[in-house]
Design a protein around this motif. Sequence first.
Motif, PDB file in Angstrom:
ATOM      1  N   ARG A  74       3.178  10.291 103.151  1.00  0.00           N
ATOM      2  CA  ARG A  74       3.469  10.102 104.589  1.00  0.00           C
ATOM      3  C   ARG A  74       4.979  10.636 104.859  1.00  0.00           C
ATOM      4  O   ARG A  74       5.736  10.708 104.044  1.00  0.00           O
ATOM      5  CB  ARG A  74       3.459   8.518 104.725  1.00  0.00           C
ATOM      6  N   TRP A  76       7.556  11.316 108.037  1.00  0.00           N
ATOM      7  CA  TRP A  76       8.315  11.134 109.522  1.00  0.00           C
ATOM      8  C   TRP A  76       8.985  12.376 109.850  1.00  0.00           C
ATOM      9  O   TRP A  76       9.525  12.898 109.191  1.00  0.00           O
ATOM     10  CB  TRP A  76       9.329  10.073 109.271  1.00  0.00           C
ATOM     11  N   ASP A  78      10.775  15.014 112.762  1.00  0.00           N
ATOM     12  CA  ASP A  78      11.466  15.001 114.224  1.00  0.00           C
ATOM     13  C   ASP A  78      11.820  16.457 114.194  1.00  0.00           C
ATOM     14  O   ASP A  78      12.496  17.160 113.478  1.00  0.00           O
ATOM     15  CB  ASP A  78      12.785  14.353 114.008  1.00  0.00           C
ATOM     16  N   GLU A  95       1.577   5.701 109.232  1.00  0.00           N
ATOM     17  CA  GLU A  95       3.026   5.058 109.048  1.00  0.00           C
ATOM     18  C   GLU A  95       2.969   4.538 107.852  1.00  0.00           C
ATOM     19  O   GLU A  95       2.197   3.652 107.461  1.00  0.00           O
ATOM     20  CB  GLU A  95       3.254   4.109 110.228  1.00  0.00           C
ATOM     21  N   HIS A 102       7.672   7.995 101.403  1.00  0.00           N
ATOM     22  CA  HIS A 102       7.475   8.603 102.437  1.00  0.00           C
ATOM     23  C   HIS A 102       8.704   9.726 102.562  1.00  0.00           C
ATOM     24  O   HIS A 102       9.649   9.561 101.774  1.00  0.00           O
ATOM     25  CB  HIS A 102       7.576   7.857 103.847  1.00  0.00           C
ATOM     26  N   GLU A 104      11.042  11.890 105.083  1.00  0.00           N
ATOM     27  CA  GLU A 104      11.740  12.223 106.415  1.00  0.00           C
ATOM     28  C   GLU A 104      12.257  13.815 106.749  1.00  0.00           C
ATOM     29  O   GLU A 104      12.907  14.231 105.661  1.00  0.00           O
ATOM     30  CB  GLU A 104      12.995  11.171 106.786  1.00  0.00           C
TER      31      GLU A 104
END
Length: 117
Positions: A74, A76, A78, A95, A102, A104
């Motif tokens: 997973r 995240w 940006d 999520e 996960h 990022e």
Amino acid sequence: MGSAWGPEARSRSAWTSWCADLELKVGGGEISIDSLGEGRVHSGGGDVHVGAISSGTIKTGGGDIIVTVPPGIRVWQDLSSPLGDVISRLGGRGEPAEGQPHIEITARTGTGDINLS
């Protein structure tokens, strides 16, 4: 040289095969990393290619950012490119649950494209 993030390198262009933790700053040139654990990568102007990433921030003033993410993890995301295309081919991975692994990823470019796959 060192930083809170581990090894630090400053150069005009850079290539590395694998690094667990890295802070890399390049004034104006291409950055190519086969595999990155956790890190911060910054190019004043040039493309950034990361073959596989665990977590990190990638920025370039003017150039493309291409990042490959391991399958099934997973993520995240940006991502921002005011004058370029932002494409994520990761699909809906959902999520992460509390404590679930996960990644990022923060990616910024001023005038290039961002491609996550």
